[in-house]
Scaffold this motif. Structure first.
Motif, short mmCIF file in Angstrom:
data_model
loop_
_atom_site.label_atom_id
_atom_site.label_comp_id
_atom_site.label_asym_id
_atom_site.label_seq_id
_atom_site.Cartn_x
_atom_site.Cartn_y
_atom_site.Cartn_z
N LEU A 217 0.82 -1.21 0.00
CA LEU A 217 0.00 0.00 0.00
C LEU A 217 0.86 1.26 0.00
O LEU A 217 0.63 2.20 -0.78
N VAL A 218 1.87 1.29 0.88
CA VAL A 218 2.72 2.49 0.96
C VAL A 218 3.62 2.59 -0.26
O VAL A 218 3.90 3.69 -0.77
N ALA A 219 4.08 1.45 -0.79
CA ALA A 219 4.89 1.48 -2.01
C ALA A 219 4.08 2.05 -3.17
O ALA A 219 4.62 2.75 -4.04
N ASP A 220 2.78 1.78 -3.18
CA ASP A 220 1.93 2.33 -4.24
C ASP A 220 1.84 3.84 -4.13
O ASP A 220 1.86 4.56 -5.14
N VAL A 221 1.73 4.37 -2.90
CA VAL A 221 1.73 5.83 -2.72
C VAL A 221 3.05 6.41 -3.20
O VAL A 221 3.08 7.44 -3.90
N ALA A 222 4.16 5.76 -2.84
CA ALA A 222 5.47 6.24 -3.30
C ALA A 222 5.56 6.22 -4.82
O ALA A 222 6.10 7.13 -5.44
N ARG A 223 5.01 5.17 -5.44
CA ARG A 223 5.01 5.07 -6.90
C ARG A 223 4.24 6.23 -7.53
O ARG A 223 4.72 6.88 -8.47
N ARG A 224 3.05 6.47 -7.01
CA ARG A 224 2.21 7.51 -7.61
C ARG A 224 2.79 8.90 -7.41
O ARG A 224 2.60 9.78 -8.25
N ARG A 225 3.51 9.11 -6.31
CA ARG A 225 4.07 10.43 -6.01
C ARG A 225 5.51 10.59 -6.49
O ARG A 225 6.11 11.63 -6.29
N GLY A 226 6.09 9.54 -7.09
CA GLY A 226 7.47 9.63 -7.57
C GLY A 226 8.48 9.70 -6.44
O GLY A 226 9.56 10.28 -6.60
N MET A 227 8.17 9.10 -5.30
CA MET A 227 9.05 9.14 -4.13
C MET A 227 9.80 7.81 -4.01
O MET A 227 9.40 6.80 -4.57
N ALA A 228 10.89 7.84 -3.25
CA ALA A 228 11.60 6.61 -2.94
C ALA A 228 10.92 5.91 -1.76
O ALA A 228 10.24 6.55 -0.95
N PHE A 229 11.13 4.61 -1.68
CA PHE A 229 10.46 3.79 -0.67
C PHE A 229 11.49 2.99 0.13
O PHE A 229 12.49 2.52 -0.43
N VAL A 230 11.22 2.83 1.42
CA VAL A 230 12.07 2.03 2.30
C VAL A 230 11.21 0.96 2.95
O VAL A 230 10.16 1.26 3.55
N CYS A 231 11.64 -0.29 2.84
CA CYS A 231 10.95 -1.42 3.46
C CYS A 231 11.64 -1.77 4.77
O CYS A 231 12.84 -2.06 4.79
N VAL A 232 10.89 -1.74 5.86
CA VAL A 232 11.41 -2.14 7.18
C VAL A 232 10.67 -3.42 7.58
O VAL A 232 9.45 -3.39 7.78
N PRO A 233 11.35 -4.55 7.68
CA PRO A 233 10.69 -5.85 7.86
C PRO A 233 10.18 -6.08 9.27
O PRO A 233 10.76 -6.83 10.05
N ALA A 234 9.05 -5.47 9.59
CA ALA A 234 8.46 -5.59 10.93
C ALA A 234 7.16 -6.38 10.90
O ALA A 234 6.32 -6.24 11.78
N GLY A 235 6.99 -7.25 9.89
CA GLY A 235 5.82 -8.09 9.81
C GLY A 235 6.12 -9.49 10.32
O GLY A 235 7.05 -9.70 11.10
N THR A 236 5.34 -10.46 9.83
CA THR A 236 5.52 -11.84 10.28
C THR A 236 6.54 -12.58 9.43
O THR A 236 7.52 -13.11 9.93
N ARG A 237 6.34 -12.60 8.12
CA ARG A 237 7.25 -13.33 7.23
C ARG A 237 8.20 -12.40 6.47
O ARG A 237 9.31 -12.78 6.16
N ASN A 238 7.72 -11.22 6.11
CA ASN A 238 8.58 -10.21 5.44
C ASN A 238 9.22 -10.76 4.17
O ASN A 238 10.43 -10.64 3.95
N HIS A 239 8.39 -11.36 3.31
CA HIS A 239 8.95 -11.97 2.10
C HIS A 239 9.48 -10.94 1.12
O HIS A 239 10.47 -11.17 0.43
N PHE A 240 8.84 -9.79 1.04
CA PHE A 240 9.32 -8.74 0.16
C PHE A 240 10.71 -8.28 0.59
O PHE A 240 11.60 -8.09 -0.24
N ALA A 241 10.91 -8.15 1.89
CA ALA A 241 12.22 -7.75 2.41
C ALA A 241 13.29 -8.77 2.05
O ALA A 241 14.42 -8.43 1.67
N LEU A 242 12.94 -10.06 2.17
CA LEU A 242 13.89 -11.12 1.81
C LEU A 242 14.35 -10.98 0.37
O LEU A 242 15.55 -11.05 0.07
N ASP A 243 13.39 -10.75 -0.54
CA ASP A 243 13.73 -10.69 -1.96
C ASP A 243 14.33 -9.35 -2.38
O ASP A 243 14.84 -9.22 -3.48
#
Length: 459
Positions: A217-243
């Motif tokens: 969801l937040v990456a989509d906002v960053a995409r639409r606004r032309g901003m950079a995005f930072v992923c902080v793996p504070a979930g359960t599995r954090n698969h996006f962070a792994l990849d």
């Protein structure tokens, strides 16, 4: 075979390979990652040590017709299972380690025939082969441009994700120490609205500390606004962070991406107007995702629920797809071994969706399917199909149960899914360890090492 009401899904590229690597199918294939000289040298070392161990057995037991073949088999199984145990994770590591231990015990049974010195040399060669094999598989370091610190970084924090991971890792305090503004989600607050407000207030880098659904969801906002995005793996599995190549155990370390960092463009997936960073699941897998136990024990939950969901009396999902009970559409292709545990994606910039379809004969295939899922080897199932396409359309007669990045939803058909190539700029810390290289099973290790030694990456 049990007749199904599952019929057809329209895709822009047909499934050309049943078990082939998804990176080799479909359109828009891009070159794989280069193999570094150190990894090539390690692969050569692993193979040479293995060959030397076989040579020692041949030299010492050539005149013993019973001990020789048994010892060669024991050395081979010990080496290959040991390689697998060193590079795998979870249940596959445990199973491979057990096989290696049993094979090594069989090898020791012939210690007297081979001689103590020869056995010690064999042990040394097998350990050296295992260590160099692990180095050969290694990780792919993050690629991209080095960028300076964020001018005004904002981190959105979901305090409930990951069982309170944000509090355990003191993310609010550590973000403040780095000069990053923190916005904490409260009950009833809307994450997209908070992200939009941060962008309106002048943020140039948006970060999200939470699960993969929040990341999308937040990456989509960053995409639409032309901003950079930072992923902080504070979930359960954090698969996006792994990849992305992050160290998921160093949650606070991911905040370093707000400083001088490596920036890369990665793809996002889209289903309807919803963006996803990992995958969209349909059919039986979508029902598994809705289980309360799924988040904490994915593999065991999937194996436990498959008999009920695919049993002979179960009504199949109403997906118009060629004889499929499961359809998984991912943002870039996975090296997939398990529906519950998923796999890894060697890259997030191929411009392709990865598609996996599973066909099950409910009366005949179910025991094999459950066993392979439990072993993390579902990709060897005969009804497993995997391919790539930049878009896919799924039709159904009624709203479809789907799992979007692990979140259970119902969406109205038809479902239009597509890849958004290079959609968002993602920043990762310079110290990020990188993406794990594809991990083969026991019997695929030797061919994989040969490919690495020949500078032919698996993906």
């Amino acid at each position: 075979m049990v007749r199904r009401r599952v019929r057809r899904v329209e895709v822009s590229a047909p499934p050309a390979h049943r078990h082939g690597s998804p990176a080799d199918a479909g359109h828009g294939r891009r070159p794989g990652r280069r193999v570094s000289p150190s990894r090539r040298a390690a692969a050569v070392g692993a193979l040479v040590c293995f060959a030397a161990a076989i040579a020692v057995v041949l030299a010492r037991l050539a005149d013993r017709p019973v001990a020789l073949p048994v010892s060669i088999v024991a050395v081979s199984v010990t080496a290959m299972a040991g390689w697998t145990a060193l590079v795998q994770r979870g249940s596959r590591r445990v199973m491979a380690a057990l096989v290696a231990a049993l094979a090594f015990a069989g090898l020791l049974a012939f210690a007297e025939a081979a001689g103590l010195v020869s056995v010690l040399v064999l042990v040394g060669l097998l350990f050296a082969s295992g260590g160099t094999a692990r180095a050969a598989f290694g990780r792919h370091r993050p690629k991209g441009a080095v960028v300076g610190p964020a001018r005004r970084g904002v981190l959105l924090v979901n305090p409930r994700s990951g069982g309170g991971a944000a509090e355990r890792h003191r993310l609010v305090e550590r973000a403040a120490q780095r000069g990053v503004e923190v916005v904490i989600l409260t009950p009833g607050s809307d994450l997209r609205t908070l992200a939009e407000r941060a962008a309106d207030a002048g943020a140039d880098v948006l970060g999200m500390a939470g699960g993969d659904g929040s990341q999308g969801l937040v990456a989509d906002v960053a995409r639409r606004r032309g901003m950079a995005f930072v992923c902080v793996p504070a979930g359960t599995r954090n698969h996006f962070a792994l990849d992305l190549g992050l160290d998921r155990s160093d949650v606070a370390g991911a905040l370093d991406a707000f400083g001088t960092a490596i920036e890369q463009r990665v793809d996002l997936g889209q289903v309807g107007d919803r963006v996803f960073v990992n995958n969209v699941s349909l059919g039986v897998y979508a029902e598994i995702v809705q289980s309360d136990s799924y988040r904490d024990a994915k593999v065991s939950t999937a194996a436990a629920l498959l008999p009920d969901l695919l049993g002979p009396g179960r009504t199949p999902p109403d997906l118009r797809f060629t004889a499929a009970d499961v359809l998984l559409v991912s943002n870039n292709p996975y090296h997939l071994h398990s529906l519950g545990g998923l796999g890894t994606r060697p890259r997030l910039d191929s411009g392709q969706l990865g598609l996996v379809a599973l066909r099950v004969d409910r009366a005949r295939d179910l025991p094999t399917l459950v066993a392979l899922e439990s072993m993390g080897a579902i990709n060897t199932f005969h009804g497993f199909h995997q391919w790539n396409s930049p878009t896919v359309r799924v039709d159904a007669a009624r709203p479809v149960s789907v799992g979007v990045d692990g979140e259970a939803l119902r969406l109205a058909p038809p479902l239009q899914l597509r890849c958004l190539p290079g959609a968002v700029r993602v920043r990762v810390p310079r110290h990020a360890p990188g993406v794990p290289a594809p991990r083969p099973g026991i019997w695929g290790t030797v061919p994989a090492l040969i490919r690495i030694a020949a500078a032919r990456p698996a993906a």
